[in-house]
Scaffold this motif. Structure first.
Motif, PDB file in Angstrom:
ATOM      1  N   ASN A 136      37.803   9.934  -0.740  1.00 59.16           N
ATOM      2  CA  ASN A 136      37.139  11.197  -0.028  1.00 59.16           C
ATOM      3  C   ASN A 136      38.194  11.921   0.610  1.00 59.16           C
ATOM      4  OD1 ASN A 136      34.594  10.366  -0.559  1.00 59.16           O
ATOM      5  ND2 ASN A 136      34.387   9.044   1.171  1.00 59.16           N
ATOM      6  N   HIS A 137      39.242  11.245   1.186  1.00 64.23           N
ATOM      7  CA  HIS A 137      40.538  12.220   1.787  1.00 64.23           C
ATOM      8  C   HIS A 137      41.129  12.888   0.758  1.00 64.23           C
ATOM      9  CE1 HIS A 137      39.862  10.408   5.778  1.00 64.23           C
ATOM     10  NE2 HIS A 137      40.220   9.149   5.342  1.00 64.23           N
ATOM     11  N   LEU A 138      41.360  12.244  -0.327  1.00 67.90           N
ATOM     12  CA  LEU A 138      42.242  12.949  -1.391  1.00 67.90           C
ATOM     13  C   LEU A 138      41.328  14.027  -2.022  1.00 67.90           C
ATOM     14  CD1 LEU A 138      43.773  10.086  -3.364  1.00 67.90           C
ATOM     15  CD2 LEU A 138      44.954  11.459  -1.644  1.00 67.90           C
ATOM     16  N   ARG A 139      39.712  14.025  -2.016  1.00 72.63           N
ATOM     17  CA  ARG A 139      39.085  14.994  -2.660  1.00 72.63           C
ATOM     18  C   ARG A 139      39.010  16.252  -1.832  1.00 72.63           C
ATOM     19  NH1 ARG A 139      34.888  12.281  -2.404  1.00 72.63           N
ATOM     20  NH2 ARG A 139      35.045  11.202  -4.341  1.00 72.63           N
ATOM     21  N   HIS A 140      39.045  15.890  -0.519  1.00 75.67           N
ATOM     22  CA  HIS A 140      39.442  17.184   0.471  1.00 75.67           C
ATOM     23  C   HIS A 140      40.575  17.585   1.021  1.00 75.67           C
ATOM     24  CE1 HIS A 140      34.996  15.151   1.137  1.00 75.67           C
ATOM     25  NE2 HIS A 140      34.822  16.360   1.054  1.00 75.67           N
ATOM     26  N   LYS A 141      41.526  16.955   0.222  1.00 73.70           N
ATOM     27  CA  LYS A 141      43.143  17.067   0.493  1.00 73.70           C
ATOM     28  C   LYS A 141      43.390  17.038   1.941  1.00 73.70           C
ATOM     29  CE  LYS A 141      43.373  20.620  -3.463  1.00 73.70           C
ATOM     30  NZ  LYS A 141      43.886  22.016  -3.622  1.00 73.70           N
ATOM     31  N   GLU A 142      42.772  15.800   2.559  1.00 79.04           N
ATOM     32  CA  GLU A 142      43.134  15.543   4.078  1.00 79.04           C
ATOM     33  C   GLU A 142      44.407  14.265   3.602  1.00 79.04           C
ATOM     34  OE1 GLU A 142      39.501  13.728   5.116  1.00 79.04           O
ATOM     35  OE2 GLU A 142      38.663  15.822   5.578  1.00 79.04           O
ATOM     36  N   PHE A 143      45.510  14.830   3.383  1.00 78.68           N
ATOM     37  CA  PHE A 143      46.694  14.111   2.953  1.00 78.68           C
ATOM     38  C   PHE A 143      47.102  13.528   4.200  1.00 78.68           C
ATOM     39  CE2 PHE A 143      47.030  17.602  -0.062  1.00 78.68           C
ATOM     40  CZ  PHE A 143      46.614  16.982  -1.265  1.00 78.68           C
ATOM     41  N   ASP A 144      47.096  13.787   5.373  1.00 77.82           N
ATOM     42  CA  ASP A 144      47.514  13.174   6.718  1.00 77.82           C
ATOM     43  C   ASP A 144      46.892  12.071   6.910  1.00 77.82           C
ATOM     44  OD1 ASP A 144      49.314  15.388   6.862  1.00 77.82           O
ATOM     45  OD2 ASP A 144      48.177  16.383   8.508  1.00 77.82           O
ATOM     46  N   GLU A 145      45.408  12.134   6.945  1.00 73.90           N
ATOM     47  CA  GLU A 145      44.740  11.033   7.351  1.00 73.90           C
ATOM     48  C   GLU A 145      44.904   9.798   6.178  1.00 73.90           C
ATOM     49  OE1 GLU A 145      43.112  10.325   9.838  1.00 73.90           O
ATOM     50  OE2 GLU A 145      43.748  12.012  10.700  1.00 73.90           O
ATOM     51  N   ALA A 146      44.883  10.403   4.911  1.00 70.97           N
ATOM     52  CA  ALA A 146      45.053   9.295   3.536  1.00 70.97           C
ATOM     53  C   ALA A 146      46.409   8.511   3.722  1.00 70.97           C
ATOM     54  CB  ALA A 146      44.912  10.254   2.378  1.00 70.97           C
ATOM     55  N   LEU A 147      47.387   9.297   4.076  1.00 69.19           N
ATOM     56  CA  LEU A 147      48.780   8.380   4.403  1.00 69.19           C
ATOM     57  C   LEU A 147      48.809   7.713   5.468  1.00 69.19           C
ATOM     58  CD1 LEU A 147      51.506   8.313   2.810  1.00 69.19           C
ATOM     59  CD2 LEU A 147      52.280  10.342   4.074  1.00 69.19           C
ATOM     60  N   LYS A 148      48.392   7.998   6.589  1.00 71.96           N
ATOM     61  CA  LYS A 148      48.238   7.340   7.647  1.00 71.96           C
ATOM     62  C   LYS A 148      47.493   5.825   7.594  1.00 71.96           C
ATOM     63  CE  LYS A 148      48.581  10.697  11.387  1.00 71.96           C
ATOM     64  NZ  LYS A 148      47.855  11.630  12.405  1.00 71.96           N
ATOM     65  N   MET A 149      46.523   5.830   6.691  1.00 74.20           N
ATOM     66  CA  MET A 149      45.655   4.856   6.428  1.00 74.20           C
ATOM     67  C   MET A 149      46.326   3.758   5.388  1.00 74.20           C
ATOM     68  SD  MET A 149      41.704   4.585   4.855  1.00 74.20           S
ATOM     69  CE  MET A 149      42.336   5.300   3.194  1.00 74.20           C
ATOM     70  N   VAL A 150      46.979   4.552   4.335  1.00 75.83           N
ATOM     71  CA  VAL A 150      47.635   3.521   3.538  1.00 75.83           C
ATOM     72  C   VAL A 150      48.825   2.782   4.058  1.00 75.83           C
ATOM     73  CG1 VAL A 150      46.682   4.559   1.367  1.00 75.83           C
ATOM     74  CG2 VAL A 150      48.841   5.247   2.236  1.00 75.83           C
ATOM     75  N   LEU A 151      49.609   3.477   5.023  1.00 74.29           N
ATOM     76  CA  LEU A 151      50.870   2.915   5.691  1.00 74.29           C
ATOM     77  C   LEU A 151      50.420   1.992   6.556  1.00 74.29           C
ATOM     78  CD1 LEU A 151      52.763   6.088   6.279  1.00 74.29           C
ATOM     79  CD2 LEU A 151      53.283   4.516   4.520  1.00 74.29           C
ATOM     80  N   LYS A 152      49.266   1.967   7.179  1.00 71.12           N
ATOM     81  CA  LYS A 152      48.814   1.052   8.423  1.00 71.12           C
ATOM     82  C   LYS A 152      48.313  -0.358   7.581  1.00 71.12           C
ATOM     83  CE  LYS A 152      45.357   0.354  12.139  1.00 71.12           C
ATOM     84  NZ  LYS A 152      44.271   0.988  12.871  1.00 71.12           N
ATOM     85  N   LEU A 153      47.438  -0.174   6.257  1.00 76.09           N
ATOM     86  CA  LEU A 153      47.234  -1.413   5.509  1.00 76.09           C
ATOM     87  C   LEU A 153      48.434  -1.739   4.793  1.00 76.09           C
ATOM     88  CD1 LEU A 153      43.668   0.143   4.650  1.00 76.09           C
ATOM     89  CD2 LEU A 153      44.356  -1.485   6.400  1.00 76.09           C
ATOM     90  N   ASP A 154      49.515  -1.177   4.780  1.00 73.03           N
ATOM     91  CA  ASP A 154      50.514  -1.359   3.716  1.00 73.03           C
ATOM     92  C   ASP A 154      49.909  -1.610   2.235  1.00 73.03           C
ATOM     93  OD1 ASP A 154      53.057  -2.378   3.284  1.00 73.03           O
ATOM     94  OD2 ASP A 154      52.990  -4.467   3.725  1.00 73.03           O
ATOM     95  N   LYS A 155      49.782  -0.533   1.887  1.00 65.95           N
ATOM     96  CA  LYS A 155      49.147  -0.356   0.393  1.00 65.95           C
ATOM     97  C   LYS A 155      50.091   0.381  -0.405  1.00 65.95           C
ATOM     98  CE  LYS A 155      45.480  -3.021   1.144  1.00 65.95           C
ATOM     99  NZ  LYS A 155      45.033  -4.340   0.505  1.00 65.95           N
ATOM    100  N   PRO A 156      51.349  -0.234  -1.244  1.00 62.66           N
ATOM    101  CA  PRO A 156      52.233   0.707  -1.685  1.00 62.66           C
ATOM    102  C   PRO A 156      51.425   1.368  -2.830  1.00 62.66           C
ATOM    103  CG  PRO A 156      53.100  -1.632  -1.464  1.00 62.66           C
ATOM    104  CD  PRO A 156      51.549  -1.594  -0.799  1.00 62.66           C
ATOM    105  N   ARG A 157      50.518   0.829  -3.658  1.00 63.15           N
ATOM    106  CA  ARG A 157      50.002   1.327  -4.823  1.00 63.15           C
ATOM    107  C   ARG A 157      49.348   2.709  -4.446  1.00 63.15           C
ATOM    108  NH1 ARG A 157      44.973   1.078  -7.628  1.00 63.15           N
ATOM    109  NH2 ARG A 157      44.478  -0.461  -6.278  1.00 63.15           N
ATOM    110  N   GLN A 158      48.512   2.504  -3.233  1.00 59.26           N
ATOM    111  CA  GLN A 158      47.639   3.733  -2.778  1.00 59.26           C
ATOM    112  C   GLN A 158      48.384   4.671  -2.220  1.00 59.26           C
ATOM    113  OE1 GLN A 158      46.739   0.396  -2.346  1.00 59.26           O
ATOM    114  NE2 GLN A 158      45.018   0.446  -3.401  1.00 59.26           N
TER     115      GLN A 158
END
Length: 281
Positions: A136-158
């Motif tokens: 959903n974040h990528l679809r709406h180009k909400e890159f800030d929120e998307a990057l914060k989420m994957v860094l917090k969860l420590d997901k390298p692939r995402q």
């Protein structure tokens, strides 16, 4: 044969023997229907559990092993004993196993299969929810929120997926591919920067991800002062791990560029031939 156990659920008997194996025998024709290998010394005790679907064995190697009869697989190996495990038995409800060894220890083992399965199921559900939010974040180009989420969860692939989308968005807008990344780098703590560099080091080991990895490194080096990076805990080692693969990728690109000259020459020669043929007509 050190031990044998009759199944309460089927016409089979399990044996534990000095040849390091557990064998399952049919009482109908007295043939061996299963052989379980994995102990490195004599198997001393064997017991049925899980309604006759699994076997537990203990051996002179100090190990207890849990076997699934249908698949021949050793599901778990327990090594809390320091010497031969002479005694092994199950509680009446089948949920607890007791072992005793030559190390003068009696150990009670509880069946935590349900807890493990519940934790695995919860992790899978969390991953599905995270993937949905990320999409959903990528679809709406909400890159800030998307990057914060994957860094917090420590997901390298995402994280690779998010940064790739961020770079492509900058390129489509005619901007430098590092443009959005530089804005993020300015707000990162050094721990986050090191985390991203570790991701980039791992991404850089594959040719198809090397371009994104190099863009990440370029953005960080352009924003963070060199002396800060050189004194940060673990960062110099991470960068040292990036360099060999980066050199390999650059050599590969140089070879591709050199090979492209041959294509240019071939196309140019073909054009000359076409012109000559046209003049001849």
């Amino acid at each position: 044969i050190w031990d044998c156990q009759f199944s309460s659920f089927d016409r089979v008997v399990a044996t534990a023997s000095g040849d390091h194996t557990v064998k399952l025998w049919s009482l109908n024709n007295f043939s061996c229907v299963r052989t379980f290998q994995g102990h490195t010394a004599s198997v001393l005790r064997v017991r049925f559990l899980s309604g006759g679907l699994q076997l537990a064995s203990s051996g002179a190697d100090g190990l207890l092993k849990l076997w699934t009869i249908r698949t021949f697989e050793c599901e778990s190996t327990m090594d809390s004993h320091m010497d031969r495990v002479w005694a092994l038995d199950m509680s009446s409800d089948g949920k607890t196993m007791i072992s005793g060894g030559a190390d003068s220890r009696i150990i009670v083992w509880d069946d935590n299969t349900k807890e493990i399965e519940d934790a695995k199921r919860a992790t899978e559900e969390e991953n599905i929810l995270m993937e949905q939010k990320l999409a959903n974040h990528l679809r709406h180009k909400e890159f800030d929120e998307a990057l914060k989420m994957v860094l917090k969860l420590d997901k390298p692939r995402q994280a690779l997926k998010v940064i790739t989308a961020m770079v492509e968005n900058d390129l489509q807008a005619g901007l430098d591919p590092c443009n959005s990344l530089k804005k993020h780098v300015r707000g990162w703590e050094m721990d986050t920067t090191a985390q991203i560099l570790r991701y980039a080091r791992d991404w850089n080991t594959r040719a198809r991800n090397s371009d994104v990895a190099m863009i990440v490194v370029r953005a960080i080096v352009a924003v963070v002062p060199t002396n800060t990076l050189s004194t940060a805990d673990g960062v110099p080692e991470i960068l040292a791990g990036i360099i060999p693969y980066a050199e390999r990728h650059f050599e590969r690109l140089d070879k591709l560029i050199s090979s492209s000259y041959l294509i240019d020459y071939t196309l140019s020669s073909m054009g000359s031939l076409i012109e000559e043929e046209g003049d001849g007509r």
